[in-house]
Write a protein that holds these residues in place. Structure first.
Motif, PDB file in Angstrom:
ATOM      1  N   LEU A   1     -43.480   3.709   2.165  1.00  0.00           N
ATOM      2  CA  LEU A   1     -44.189   4.350   1.061  1.00  0.00           C
ATOM      3  C   LEU A   1     -45.533   4.898   1.492  1.00  0.00           C
ATOM      4  N   LEU A   2     -45.938   5.938   0.836  1.00  0.00           N
ATOM      5  CA  LEU A   2     -47.197   6.587   1.166  1.00  0.00           C
ATOM      6  C   LEU A   2     -48.386   5.746   0.767  1.00  0.00           C
ATOM      7  N   PRO A   3     -49.488   5.838   1.500  1.00  0.00           N
ATOM      8  CA  PRO A   3     -50.718   5.184   1.065  1.00  0.00           C
ATOM      9  C   PRO A   3     -51.141   5.708  -0.295  1.00  0.00           C
ATOM     10  N   GLY A   4     -51.783   4.841  -1.069  1.00  0.00           N
ATOM     11  CA  GLY A   4     -52.193   5.215  -2.413  1.00  0.00           C
ATOM     12  C   GLY A   4     -53.095   6.436  -2.444  1.00  0.00           C
TER      13      GLY A   4
ATOM     14  N   GLY B   1     -45.736  19.391 -11.103  1.00  0.00           N
ATOM     15  CA  GLY B   1     -45.574  18.213 -10.264  1.00  0.00           C
ATOM     16  C   GLY B   1     -45.476  18.517  -8.790  1.00  0.00           C
ATOM     17  N   THR B   2     -45.074  19.755  -8.421  1.00  0.00           N
ATOM     18  CA  THR B   2     -44.849  20.051  -7.012  1.00  0.00           C
ATOM     19  C   THR B   2     -46.082  19.834  -6.167  1.00  0.00           C
ATOM     20  N   ARG B   3     -47.247  20.171  -6.696  1.00  0.00           N
ATOM     21  CA  ARG B   3     -48.442  20.075  -5.857  1.00  0.00           C
ATOM     22  C   ARG B   3     -48.845  18.636  -5.566  1.00  0.00           C
ATOM     23  N   PHE B   4     -48.167  17.672  -6.186  1.00  0.00           N
ATOM     24  CA  PHE B   4     -48.441  16.278  -5.874  1.00  0.00           C
ATOM     25  C   PHE B   4     -47.419  15.710  -4.901  1.00  0.00           C
ATOM     26  N   ILE B   5     -46.467  16.539  -4.491  1.00  0.00           N
ATOM     27  CA  ILE B   5     -45.595  16.165  -3.377  1.00  0.00           C
ATOM     28  C   ILE B   5     -46.269  16.662  -2.115  1.00  0.00           C
TER      29      ILE B   5
ATOM     30  N   THR C   1     -43.948   9.847  -4.743  1.00  0.00           N
ATOM     31  CA  THR C   1     -44.967  10.698  -5.357  1.00  0.00           C
ATOM     32  C   THR C   1     -45.197  10.262  -6.790  1.00  0.00           C
ATOM     33  N   LYS C   2     -46.282  10.731  -7.362  1.00  0.00           N
ATOM     34  CA  LYS C   2     -46.609  10.437  -8.753  1.00  0.00           C
ATOM     35  C   LYS C   2     -45.828  11.368  -9.691  1.00  0.00           C
ATOM     36  N   VAL C   3     -45.501  10.839 -10.849  1.00  0.00           N
ATOM     37  CA  VAL C   3     -44.934  11.630 -11.931  1.00  0.00           C
ATOM     38  C   VAL C   3     -45.552  11.143 -13.233  1.00  0.00           C
ATOM     39  N   ARG C   4     -45.415  11.914 -14.277  1.00  0.00           N
ATOM     40  CA  ARG C   4     -45.836  11.461 -15.595  1.00  0.00           C
ATOM     41  C   ARG C   4     -44.807  10.477 -16.147  1.00  0.00           C
ATOM     42  N   SER C   5     -45.280   9.480 -16.832  1.00  0.00           N
ATOM     43  CA  SER C   5     -44.368   8.577 -17.524  1.00  0.00           C
ATOM     44  C   SER C   5     -43.803   9.267 -18.758  1.00  0.00           C
ATOM     45  N   ASN C   6     -42.659   8.755 -19.234  1.00  0.00           N
ATOM     46  CA  ASN C   6     -42.059   9.224 -20.482  1.00  0.00           C
ATOM     47  C   ASN C   6     -41.907  10.745 -20.500  1.00  0.00           C
ATOM     48  N   SER C   7     -41.383  11.281 -19.411  1.00  0.00           N
ATOM     49  CA  SER C   7     -41.319  12.742 -19.280  1.00  0.00           C
ATOM     50  C   SER C   7     -39.964  13.187 -18.746  1.00  0.00           C
TER      51      SER C   7
ATOM     52  N   LYS D   1     -44.077   6.726 -10.886  1.00  0.00           N
ATOM     53  CA  LYS D   1     -43.729   7.064  -9.514  1.00  0.00           C
ATOM     54  C   LYS D   1     -42.297   7.556  -9.416  1.00  0.00           C
ATOM     55  N   LEU D   2     -42.018   8.155  -8.292  1.00  0.00           N
ATOM     56  CA  LEU D   2     -40.709   8.712  -8.005  1.00  0.00           C
ATOM     57  C   LEU D   2     -40.495   8.645  -6.502  1.00  0.00           C
ATOM     58  N   LEU D   3     -39.298   8.248  -6.079  1.00  0.00           N
ATOM     59  CA  LEU D   3     -38.939   8.253  -4.661  1.00  0.00           C
ATOM     60  C   LEU D   3     -37.948   9.386  -4.435  1.00  0.00           C
ATOM     61  N   ILE D   4     -38.300  10.291  -3.536  1.00  0.00           N
ATOM     62  CA  ILE D   4     -37.466  11.440  -3.194  1.00  0.00           C
ATOM     63  C   ILE D   4     -36.867  11.186  -1.821  1.00  0.00           C
TER      64      ILE D   4
END
Length: 651
Positions: free
Chosen positions: A27-30, A40-44, A91-97, A150-153
């Motif tokens: 996993l990536l560092p925080g 969301g792409t710019r946070f990948i 990567t980060k994602v919005r919850s409930n989305s 979070k999301l794992l791709i």
């Protein structure tokens, strides 16, 4: 059409083992995980691979993933393979989305495939596969849970001499997820026994203890416990040769001594922790056996230390009254032939082995050692309740047909096998005289033994791994077990490693039982056989919690409603429904909880299980009930409410 959605979620072996097994290190560092936004792409990190390297993407170092100029757009893409390989990013994602994630993928050969997967977002992992040889855009729609961010791709090339390619990952925000639909009681399907290799899965009656026990202690222990550089994979990670590794293990000052090993203490700790069964590694992938193997190539504790450590363990566990489990890995890095069983096609490996004809005979020797050791375990150590196989794949690559041809995992061995087992290591079936395969040995010598699926056979139990809470729906059709290492990072002992706090362990356990699977929680004793104090402390706290909450865990079934990840789940027994409520519940701060539809069922009472305090409730027009006055501070990690009905949950 060559695009295949959810093709076995190929992860049943490869993703679970190779991705989740090392998830802590992948996993990536925080610092790389920025705050989410609609785009969301710019946070990948490096979503289009145009940095010219694998920045942001991780891959297990024995697997091939590299930057290539064969791109869909721009200058670069990622190439995965040849043979099996993957790369992943959290990567980060919005919850409930609601989201749509897409990528351009292709393979070199149409006989192979590339898999694109998303997981760890609070729902069941989703994937799409393509076998097209030109870049094709594939996409997956999914909804994140209310309490996840979070999301794992992952991109995976499962197998084959070619490679897979990926480029242009895009994560598009589609808006808020809809409100969860009101649920009625789920319909519980009937499990049908599967047959594989001439052997049926165990019937439900013989699986009852496993279904009821829920919580077990996993123990990874071997010579690797004396190697501070790593964990149970240290020899592989450091690319050590066998002689060096063996010399380190045998060092009387710093090596594996088992000087303070007392399995009675382990069993006592497991009981205090509320565990009902134990599973100890008899042999891991380094080939070191903790028992008295008679095979001439065997490397064992009996030879090195003069002790049969498994014998001591089995006696202690039986005396404690706990169920007895063992772990065995048929794969062994000691044999170059493991990577080249035919002698004609050596798979990628860290030791630099290349194809050689003699590897075929070397692989047969490895197979013979496995047959001798499995037979010894099944015959000489009394009744065993559970066997956790691990590592039946060859060359660390999943190839179902080759695994079955090599290991003969079914009822009988193939008399025309390219890797025949010599007569001295064969057990023949009375009457027919046929040589028994692995499951033939199991059903003859230990007919009630529960086994998992990691030895080229369908298994009675499906194993899941990974250091995150279990998600998805209730597993009704397959008995399951989630394996989590209490120590963060690896399964074997690492000096001064952090552990998951008690609160997270409780969440792991609850998320398992509401989905009808067990939790097998791993501890890692040191080279002398002592379980570190920080691990013991967490187990003791878990046991204290279970002394109050065990009614909602042991002997229950997941349901009668599907869980909602990060918010709540349910178990039931007879006329009791247990509501497991987590900190992520959207009405947590209100001190209330609203159930799903109870239909025509009538409620007799509701209590907070932690302290037995009666709670008020009101019935709603949609046949739910709202429980009020809930003190979530009593057990904040997982609050459990007990609803008593006037009749059984199910007739």
């Amino acid at each position: 059409m060559h695009i295949r959605r959810d093709r076995r979620l190929w992860a049943s072996k490869f993703r679970i083992y190779f991705c989740l097994y090392y998830i802590g290190s992948l996993l990536l560092p925080g610092a790389l995980l920025a705050q989410p936004a609609p785009d969301g792409t710019r946070f990948i990190v490096n979503a289009d691979f145009e940095s010219g390297d694998l920045a942001g993407w991780k891959h297990w170092k024995t697997k091939s993933a590299a930057i290539t100029s064969d791109a869909h757009s721009g200058e670069f893409a990622v190439k995965i393979g040849p043979e099996s390989g993957f790369c992943v990013q959290e990567t980060k994602v919005r919850s409930n989305s609601r989201y749509r994630i897409s990528a351009f993928v292709k393979v070199e050969s149409g006989a192979e495939e590339v898999q694109f997967m998303v997981s760890d977002f609070g729902g069941t992992a989703r994937s799409v596969s393509s076998a097209l040889t030109s870049y094709t855009q594939v996409s997956i729609d999914f909804e994140t849970a209310y309490s996840t961010e979070k999301l794992l791709i992952s991109f995976t090339h499962p197998s084959g001499k070619g490679s897979a390619y990926a480029d242009g990952v895009e994560l598009k925000y589609l808006g808020e997820a809809p409100e969860p639909k009101l649920q009625e009681f789920v319909q519980i399907p009937i499990r049908i026994q599967k047959e594989d290799g001439g052997v049926l899965q165990l019937p439900n009656g013989k699986m009852n203890w496993f279904q009821q026990d829920k919580f077990g202690m996993f123990i990874h222990w071997g010579v690797y416990a004396s190697m501070p550089e790593g964990n149970e994979w240290v020899r592989h990670q450091e690319k050590w040769g066998h002689e060096y590794y063996q010399r380190r293990a045998r060092d009387p000052e710093t090596g594996f001594t088992a000087a303070r090993y007392d399995p009675n203490e382990w069993a006592a700790l497991a009981k205090k922790a509320g565990m009902k069964y134990m599973v100890l590694t008899t042999r891991h992938h380094d080939g070191y056996a903790l028992f008295d193997s008679k095979h001439p190539s065997g490397w064992t504790s009996k030879k090195d230390l003069g002790r049969d450590l498994i014998r001591e363990y089995t006696v202690a566990v039986r005396a404690s009254g706990l169920r007895l489990g063992l772990y065995y890995s048929p794969m062994s890095w000691r044999y170059p032939g493991y990577y080249d069983v035919t002698g004609r096609d050596c798979k990628p490996n860290v030791w630099g082995y290349t194809t050689a004809a003699w590897h075929n005979a070397d692989a047969r020797d490895m197979k013979e050692e496995v047959y001798e050791q499995v037979t010894t375990i099944l015959k000489d150590y009394g009744n065993i309740d559970y066997m956790f196989w691990d590592g039946g794949w060859l060359g660390q690559i999943v190839n179902d047909s080759l695994e079955k041809a090599f290991w003969d995992p079914g009822r009988y061995q193939n008399p025309a096998s390219e890797w025949p087992v010599r007569e001295k290591y064969v057990t023949r079936e009375p009457g027919t005289g046929k040589p028994l395969g692995i499951m033939g040995l199991v059903r003859k010598l230990q007919p009630d033994l529960v086994v998992n699926e990691r030895f080229a056979w369908v298994g009675d139990v499906h194993a899941e791994e990974g250091g995150s809470a279990t998600s998805g729906d209730i597993r009704f059709l397959q008995y399951g077990e989630k394996c989590v290492s209490l120590q963060k990072g690896g399964w074997g002992y690492r000096p001064n490693r952090e552990v998951y706090p008690f609160e997270e362990v409780v969440v792991f356990l609850s998320n398992c039982v509401v989905r009808n699977i067990n939790l097998l929680l791993n501890v890692a004793p040191d080279r002398e056989g002592v379980i570190p104090k920080n691990q013991q402390d967490v187990l003791l706290k878990t046991g204290d919690w279970l002394s109050k909450m065990g009614k909602a865990i042991y002997g229950t079934t997941g349901g009668p409603w599907q869980p909602l990840f990060g918010e709540y789940g349910f178990t039931f027994r007879d006329n009791k429904i247990y509501c497991h409520i987590y900190k992520g519940y959207r009405a947590f701060s209100s001190g209330t909880f609203t159930t799903q539809s109870l239909g025509n069922k009538k409620v007799a009472k509701v209590v907070n299980l932690f302290d037995g305090k009666p709670l008020r409730w009101t019935k709603n027009t949609n046949r739910t009930i709202t429980i009020s006055g809930v003190d979530y501070s009593r057990s904040p990690a997982t609050t459990i409410l007990e609803i008593t009905l006037t009749e059984p949950v199910y007739p």
